[in-house]
Design an enzyme around this catalytic site. Structure first.
Site, short mmCIF file in Angstrom:
data_model
loop_
_atom_site.label_atom_id
_atom_site.label_comp_id
_atom_site.label_asym_id
_atom_site.label_seq_id
_atom_site.Cartn_x
_atom_site.Cartn_y
_atom_site.Cartn_z
N ARG A 168 -34.24 7.07 -12.37
CA ARG A 168 -34.14 6.15 -13.49
C ARG A 168 -35.82 5.33 -13.69
O ARG A 168 -35.72 5.12 -15.13
CB ARG A 168 -33.19 5.00 -13.09
CG ARG A 168 -31.78 5.54 -13.08
CD ARG A 168 -30.66 4.53 -12.91
NE ARG A 168 -29.37 5.21 -13.28
CZ ARG A 168 -28.39 4.70 -12.85
NH1 ARG A 168 -28.25 3.59 -12.41
NH2 ARG A 168 -27.19 5.25 -13.33
N TYR B 168 -29.08 9.57 -21.03
CA TYR B 168 -28.86 9.96 -19.97
C TYR B 168 -29.38 9.34 -18.85
O TYR B 168 -29.76 8.29 -18.79
CB TYR B 168 -29.34 11.69 -19.78
CG TYR B 168 -30.69 11.88 -20.21
CD1 TYR B 168 -31.80 11.01 -20.01
CD2 TYR B 168 -31.18 13.32 -20.40
CE1 TYR B 168 -33.30 11.28 -19.90
CE2 TYR B 168 -32.61 13.63 -20.42
CZ TYR B 168 -33.68 12.65 -20.15
OH TYR B 168 -34.79 13.07 -20.55
N GLU B 169 -28.97 9.81 -17.68
CA GLU B 169 -29.30 9.02 -16.56
C GLU B 169 -28.52 7.93 -16.26
O GLU B 169 -29.30 6.75 -15.85
CB GLU B 169 -30.65 9.16 -16.00
CG GLU B 169 -31.23 8.88 -14.68
CD GLU B 169 -30.60 9.71 -13.70
OE1 GLU B 169 -30.48 11.07 -13.99
OE2 GLU B 169 -30.60 9.39 -12.38
N GLY B 170 -27.33 7.73 -16.75
CA GLY B 170 -26.82 6.16 -16.92
C GLY B 170 -26.95 5.83 -18.19
O GLY B 170 -28.40 5.51 -18.50
#
Lengths: 594, 594
Positions: free
Chosen positions: A297, A441-443
């Protein structure tokens, strides 16, 4: 599009002058033999050259060409394979890897700078090696010794690549409902069946093997997120000596057609009884993912920064070159038909927004990187624990804010170009299309905001936040009072008031976290950047007279700090009000009346 | 992508219930015979069908296919020609045209709704007929009788199309430095030579002729903007009887490759001694352009609204359909694996932002349209003059804010889709790419902000602004005090304070207008929308008990109004501070230190 130049002076400023990263490296047993300022600088210079000369020139054409799918596999755009070779040979894939398995063991404060450089040069390109680094991190943290020694050296060297395989078509944010199944083969391996989508670098021609880390459920697994396990599934099966065996049942069904990062292969991957190996414990797959998530993140946040830095460099070049209209104070270049557009206040506003937010973002992401390093390398357990907690608090902030601001800044950079910013050949519009994915993306950034306010603030009663606030107060108290001390203190106090208000609202209203988290995250971010700018200004001020030959650099820092406080920090005022406004306005409207 | 449905109920609400447009039409001599509520409603329904069934289905494929260039000319994507025919046959190209030459003479308050519908359905498509309408407006206002009677009927009928040709590669915002030259042929015609870029609809296959309005300079013209003349240059020369003669020296050199609106032909046009005819007076070409600019800029603002409305409709459909995670208050659909994402506060925040800003924008653009109608149709000269002045004040606001918000809302709509929002087939990312142009063309939003604060506020000492504020105060005074009266009054008072502060700063500092105009425009816009929402809420409240069968509609208005005041209006707080912060931070940094 300007020729990219890595902002090495600014990177060194935040690493060494603001955060004293090199001093910490010298103190930690695990790093003192591996890296010092000289090594790091040499490494940075090499990385900067590679980013500017090898990778950046591929970005525009890679966007036009995209990736190609066929039954045999996916091919990347022209030039990608050669660039990937050079990137691997420079040791960058394993730069932060475990030295026991061939990694270079470099601290994140250093490797974060490479993340930025290569995101500036080409976001689509940099995803390939970075997915590999991320997967290697998870394998290193959770896999058994046999898997580690078999796979890590080839991942660190770049000989093999890797991918993270979580999402399914019905299951993105909510991983608890994935359908991919794993069956125990009884021989230490598992049989994996299912379809994953949105798999970045899931299939390509850059390496002879691709190692998939796949989330799947065992037949007897509990429902929901506590029944997910992680499996290592190689595209080509691997013999015990590391040589390649037969092809595994892993196929790329198709490539997604996307808004941007078109040179990055985003794959649908079918696992049809593919052979896989458990990584970590059964049903603890999400935990294993979370280990690396802070790193990933942070990297995604830095993608926002890197893309925005490229947009800034191009917009600045254009603003100095393009002549249009006259300065409000009279012609600045009377010999020309018009003045360069940097004379106009509104153009300066856009450039200064980008500059202040980029430099603030670079400081902030490097700060989070130093916390990750402290959490990993410090011999002091209390220090490690505290750093780790702050990493938890700040990671959603760095992911969401740097990417939200990344979009804003890329849009500003495009706007500086006027109509030319909308034309593909200039490259500015590509940055907007590319950076947009980083908010998703990635949450998604909504999930980041929820993580911040829900898990990291409310769930521990504001304890991590109190530590964060105490650190800022200590910074203020430790220095001589300057023009930023009082405004920083006031901004922090406002954020504390908001935090307490939301803690109190959340005690009675389960909806408040989700309704207010986005505004809260942004208010939190502006205070964080205000702190960064106060730190940078203090260091710049201290060096202003001492280093006359660098006066321009430090003077620019002071001016930009003031710009941030006068023109950008006020944005938090509205956020404070809306975040505290309760949930009624958000939940009153029935779904059918939207 | 949802199937588009024109928000007819909301359009009628703002037209008739909030602004009483139909009552005005009945009072004005020029409109009372032409249009009443019944005619308008029938027309709206027809337009809505055409937008939804004929145009909207072309949007996605038009983006993929784009336009094609060859030496013979430009071809538009499959289906465009047939749709253009139907649009013309419905009378929409000449809907607001002069009835003396075959136009339908409809008021802008009505035609603005078509602008929105077709921008929702396909921004790229709607540019073709709208460029024609815009050019016809300029011809009607400035050309001689002979040109008008020769060209206007065929433009209104859609038989011929038109384009506006201003920009050159070195000259965008700064038109004073154009190089295109006009030579008097001595026979009433001129010979035009030069190259124009970014010419929307400059060449295509939709019509047999395309009429270019070209800005050029005569040999003895004064330097700068006061030496620009406007010429009508047909692609195919026209005989006196209106039949087509030989091909004029007008060639499309190439098409631009753009971020979005790919089905719209953006042309480089070469004039190589092309035959043209003066429109209006020599050297008054910019004035002629300005006549239509208020209409064009309103239209561009509405493009932001229309695109955002489409994004909202799709995002809402997705949010009701996509299940992911559980409501914070417990499962809402326990029988399913997860709840629809509209249960989540942050998803509601994105949808409500879009809804509140779209409906506010629809009211605001319709309000500006009613002002344009008053300025054109009112028999009362004072009323015409006042309306015209307010149009001048509000046009840059509607152009810049609706398009800035258009981007924000399209990005939000994309975000609701998560990863699927980044994939082309879903269509949400196209809206982001398409709407982005609206912040750039027809005067960048920076230029709009400069126009607002510089020309429309500072240059007349705040007189137009005072009238604007007085109108809002009158609205507050005329109604019963409600929950919005005090907050609106306070917001207005803050904007007045800022305006006075900037007027005073501008008296001493020529840079302040350019440095503060963007923040000022945004603060101004939030107050304008607050006014719109207070008006809509007052009308909704009054009808709530009277029309029980429409309670849901009016109740939703009340809730959305509250949402706007609690969650969006606070954004102005930061803008007030930064706009008033002076020019030092913006101008202190020397260009070489950026």
């Amino acid at each position: 599009m300007a020729d990219y130049q890595a902002p090495l002076r600014d990177m060194r400023f935040v690493m060494y002058e603001v955060f004293n990263a090199d001093k910490r490296w010298g103190q930690w047993p695990a790093t003192q033999e591996l890296v010092d300022r000289e090594t790091a600088d040499a490494f940075l210079e090499e990385g900067a050259k590679l980013a500017a000369r090898t990778v950046a020139p591929l970005n525009r054409e890679g966007d036009e060409e995209g990736c190609h799918w066929s039954e045999e596999g996916v091919t990347t755009p022209k030039g990608y394979k050669a660039a990937y070779q050079l990137y691997s040979e420079a040791g960058l894939t394993g730069v932060a890897g475990n030295p026991e398995y061939g990694g270079m063991g470099m601290p994140k404060a250093l490797s974060a700078q490479f993340d930025e450089m290569f995101s500036s040069a080409s976001l689509a390109f940099t995803l390939y090696p970075n997915l590999t680094s991320g997967a290697a991190l998870a394998i290193d943290a959770h896999a058994c010794e046999a898997l580690k020694s078999l796979y890590l050296p080839k991942l660190y060297s770049g000989e093999w690549a890797a991918a993270m395989c979580l999402t399914e078509s019905h299951s993105g944010t909510d991983l608890g409902i994935i359908k991919t199944r794993a069956q125990d083969n009884g021989d230490g391996s598992y049989s994996i069946t299912g379809t994953k989508i949105f798999i970045t670098a899931g299939e390509h021609d850059l390496t002879e093997n691709i190692i998939h880390l796949v989330l799947a459920k065992l037949p007897d697994a509990p429902a929901g997120p506590k029944g997910i396990s992680m499996f290592l599934v190689p595209k080509v099966n691997v013999n015990k000596d590391g040589s390649l065996a037969d092809r595994n049942q892993v196929q790329c069904g198709s490539l997604e057609h996307k808004m941007g990062i078109k040179a990055s292969a985003t794959c649908v991957i079918n696992y049809d009884g593919a052979k896989g190996y458990l990584v970590g414990e059964v049903n603890k797959g999400l935990n294993a993912m979370f280990t690396m998530m802070n790193y990933e993140r942070l990297f995604v946040g830095i993608q926002g920064l890197g893309t925005s830095e490229m947009s800034y460099q191009s917009a600045l070049e254009y603003a100095l070159d393009r002549v249009q209209g006259r300065s409000a104070t009279g012609p600045q270049q009377p010999e020309k038909a018009a003045d360069p557009i940097i004379v106009h206040g509104d153009v300066r506003r856009m450039l200064l927004n980008m500059k202040a937010l980029n430099e603030g973002g670079r400081a902030f992401s490097t700060y989070v990187a130093t916390l990750l390093d402290t959490a990993k390398f410090s011999p002091d357990e209390t220090e490690r624990k505290q750093a780790s907690e702050q990493v938890g608090l700040l990671t959603p902030v760095v992911k969401a804010f740097l990417t939200d601001i990344g979009l804003e800044s890329c849009v500003s950079g495009q706007q500086v170009f006027g109509g030319h910013g909308y034309i593909r050949e200039w490259g500015q519009e590509q940055l907007v299309r590319d950076v947009r994915i980083a908010q998703i993306y990635e949450g998604t950034n909504g999930i980041q905001a929820l993580d911040l306010l829900g898990r990291k603030v409310v769930m521990n009663g504001g304890a991590s936040f109190k530590q964060f606030a105490a650190t800022i107060r200590r910074f203020i108290a430790e220095g001589e009072s300057d023009e930023f001390s009082a405004p920083l203190e006031q901004a922090l106090a406002k954020l504390e008031t908001l935090t307490n208000e939301l803690l109190s609202q959340a005690a009675n209203d389960p909806n408040v976290v989700n309704a207010s988290c986005n505004d809260y995250l942004h208010a939190f971010s502006y205070v964080s950047y205000a702190w960064m700018w106060a730190m940078m200004a203090r260091e710049a001020q201290a060096r202003l007279s001492a280093a006359a030959q660098e006066d321009d650099f430090y003077q620019a820092k002071m001016i930009t700090a003031r710009y941030f406080y006068k023109r950008l920090l006020p944005r938090m005022e509205g956020l404070l009000i809306s975040a505290a406004s309760g949930t009624e306005t958000v939940f009153e409207l029935p779904a059918e009346q939207f």
